[in-house]
Structure formats: C-alpha cells, structure tokens
Write an enzyme that holds these catalytic residues in place. Structure first.
Site, short mmCIF file in Angstrom:
data_model
loop_
_atom_site.label_atom_id
_atom_site.label_comp_id
_atom_site.label_asym_id
_atom_site.label_seq_id
_atom_site.Cartn_x
_atom_site.Cartn_y
_atom_site.Cartn_z
N PHE A 249 -9.97 -0.27 0.97
CA PHE A 249 -8.77 0.04 1.76
C PHE A 249 -8.06 -1.27 2.03
CE2 PHE A 249 -6.22 0.15 5.50
CZ PHE A 249 -5.72 1.43 5.64
N GLU A 250 -6.84 -1.37 1.58
CA GLU A 250 -5.99 -2.51 1.90
C GLU A 250 -4.55 -2.00 2.02
OE1 GLU A 250 -7.85 -6.37 -0.41
OE2 GLU A 250 -6.66 -4.97 -1.59
N ILE A 251 -3.85 -2.47 3.01
CA ILE A 251 -2.40 -2.35 3.06
C ILE A 251 -1.91 -3.78 3.17
CG2 ILE A 251 -0.39 -1.48 4.30
CD1 ILE A 251 -2.13 0.80 5.36
N HIS A 286 -10.64 -11.54 -2.16
CA HIS A 286 -9.45 -11.32 -1.34
C HIS A 286 -9.64 -11.91 0.05
CE1 HIS A 286 -7.43 -7.74 -3.64
NE2 HIS A 286 -7.72 -8.76 -4.42
#
Length: 353
Positions: A249-251, A286
C-alpha cells in the site's frame, strides 16, 4: 451504480526498430465517460502489478475499493503485467470499476536480468536461501517483481501523465469508508509518501542493503538533505533497525520516484546486484529512499484507512472505527507492537525547517 459501456482502443508506442525500453509496447485502454464529477481531481491513478491468474482475487479487491472510495471519484486504473492480459481479464476487470482502465505490457528489459548479473551466482543464491527457508528466498519471479517495483513501474509510458499513484495488490481488503480524497489530501498538505503499515524487515533477505545505502550516502553527500527521516530506520546507536513502510500500500508522488536523487539511489543499488544476489525488497528500498530524501512532515500515516494484506491489518481505533468493519484489536501496531514501527514513526519529533 450503472456502468457506461466501455470503448476499447489499442495504442502502440513507437514504430520501427525499438531504440528505448518504452518503444513498441502495446496496451489496451478501456475508456469510460464519468457519470459524475464531484470535484476537481488530482492527476492520479491506481497502479496494479498483476497477472491473469489473479483475476478472482483482484475483482474482489476492486469491488471493495470501489465501494469504499472510488465509486465517488472514478480515478483511473493502470494494470501492468509481464505477459499480455487476456480478453477475459480486461473485460471482467472493466465490469467492476468506475474509472478508466489501461492495461500495459511490461517491457522485457524491465523484467529480466541486466547484463552485469551473473545468473549462475543468482541461481546458487536462490537455492541457498530456499534451503534456509528464507521467505521467498527461492523465488526468481519475486526478485524481478521487487526490482520492477523499486525502479521501473513509474517509468512505464502509461504512467507518464500522472503525478500521484496508489498501489493496490490482488487480494487486499479495504475495511473502512474513505469519505475524502487521499490524493488531494497529499497534494494540499505537501506530502510525498503515504502508508498504512510499517514493520521490521527479515534481515536474511537484505544482509548488505544497509551498508550499500551507507556507501551511497557517503558518495552522494550533496543529495542528502540535512533534515531527513533517517531516525525512522536507525536505532539509538545509529545502526539499522530494519523498519520499513510496507509498500503493498502506497499513496505517493511520482515526481519523487522520478527525481534525480531517487533514480541515482536505485541505479546504485541495481549495480550492487542485491536484487538477485540477495533478495532485496521494494519495501525497504522505498523506505530507505524516503528516509534519506524526505522529512517527517512529507510522510503521512493513513491511520483512518482500514487495510488488510495478509496477515496484517491497519485498522483505526475509537470513533473513526465506526465507519469500518475491521476489528481495531487486530491492527498491527496494537496486536504486534514489537514488530510494528508505526508508533515509532508517530513519536518522532517534527522537523525544524
């Protein structure tokens, strides 16, 4: 909600002999006309790395995502695969979403061994890690996936028009109504990276990643801002604490991943070979990049987004949980405090800028 019928358009990038990895990639784009435009939207898309065999799990995930959020906003979807998507996949996916759908083929150059990798050595490493029962240690395709998510998904031509992405994986669950636009929240509050879960990495998968990162920082001192988030990934003695944002999950900002600093870091790691000679994951990659190049004010914990990726939940507590079906007692920072890093992130002091 009634879905308007899709229109299918085939797009080919490039003509003649391929001279770059973005040329001669074919995609099928399923385009919808939005029935409603509630407010100005961000330049954003969901991005999903998936395969035809994920169809059932992905449809279930998308139904939840649409119900909890996107039926009100109609953000587009970019689906990426290292093999062509089947007509059945494209048709059945387009039936359950309200945003435009784009189906992209990953170029071979992004999902294969670079010339500087010794494939015999890489195979020996996989066997050794499998023998030691290291998670995904024997998986070749998993390594290609981690390298692709670390350095290439944002370079696919289907992503070129967007400034923000929301990463989604087949089989994840969304446990709360999302009654605002997270993309706009990020944009309006000068955020660059958003997460739901953070945990400690399995050190056997990344034995030299920290030292390689330290060497990068030493060699590129001019790229490292004085105010950063390195305290998130270090213990009191300055050693690596293995904390990372769980990147399923990344925004986040695509401009951040496209930046000179991030690309230099990825290229440095890629040349070191750890994606294949160890099992470096995109999550610690990341996270280390975020910690080097951003500060706490630029990173956001989406505490209110109920999210499940087996076996972990992020589930809000208190009054916020009233719009959720997930059990707050199952949230990882509550249930597995020693494994979770999220409350440590929250406790970090705000930067002096």
């Amino acid at each position: 909600m009634r879905h308007p019928p899709p229109v299918t358009v085939t797009v080919t990038h490039g003509s003649g002999p391929a001279t770059t990895v973005t040329e001669r990639i074919k995609e099928t784009v399923v385009v919808r006309e939005d029935e409603t435009r509630l407010e100005e939207k961000a330049s954003a898309a969901f991005v999903i790395l998936t395969r035809n065999s994920d169809l059932k799990d992905l449809r279930e995930t998308l139904v939840q995502l649409e119900d909890r959020f996107n039926r009100r906003y109609h953000y587009p979807y970019v689906f990426l695969n290292n093999e062509p998507f089947s007509d059945e996949f494209k048709e059945k996916i387009s039936q359950v979403v309200t945003g435009d759908c784009k189906f992209g083929l990953i170029p071979t150059e992004h999902w294969s061994y670079p010339s500087f990798i010794n494939q015999t050595k890489a195979a020996e490493v996989r066997k050794d890690m499998a023998d030691r029962n290291v998670i995904y240690g024997g998986h070749e395709s998993y390594r290609h996936m981690c390298r692709y998510e670390s350095g290439f998904f944002f370079r696919h031509p289907l992503m070129d028009e967007y400034k923000w992405y929301w990463r989604v994986e087949p089989g994840v669950k969304f446990g709360c109504d999302i009654d605002y636009d997270p993309f706009r929240y990020m944009e309006e509050n000068n955020k660059k990276y958003g997460f739901t879960i953070s945990i400690k990495e399995v050190i056997e998968t990344i034995p030299t990643l920290w030292n390689t990162t330290m060497k990068f920082m030493k060699d590129h001192k001019n790229m490292i801002p004085a105010t950063n988030l390195m305290d998130f990934v270090t213990d009191k003695d300055g050693g690596y604490n293995r904390c990372h944002f769980w990147s399923n999950f990344e925004i986040a900002s695509l401009d951040f991943l496209r930046s000179r600093e991030y690309l230099a870091y990825f290229d440095y790691l890629d040349q070191a070979g750890g994606f294949f000679y160890e099992r470096w994951g995109d999550a610690p990659v990341h996270s280390l990049a975020v910690s080097m190049f951003l500060n706490k004010n630029q990173v956001h914990w989406f505490e209110d987004i109920g999210y499940f990726h087996g076996p972990l939940w992020n589930c809000p507590s208190g009054k916020t949980n009233s719009k959720c079906w997930c059990p707050e007692s199952e949230s990882v920072e509550t249930k597995s405090r020693g494994w979770s890093c999220t409350l440590d992130f929250v406790a970090l002091p705000d930067p002096k800028v």
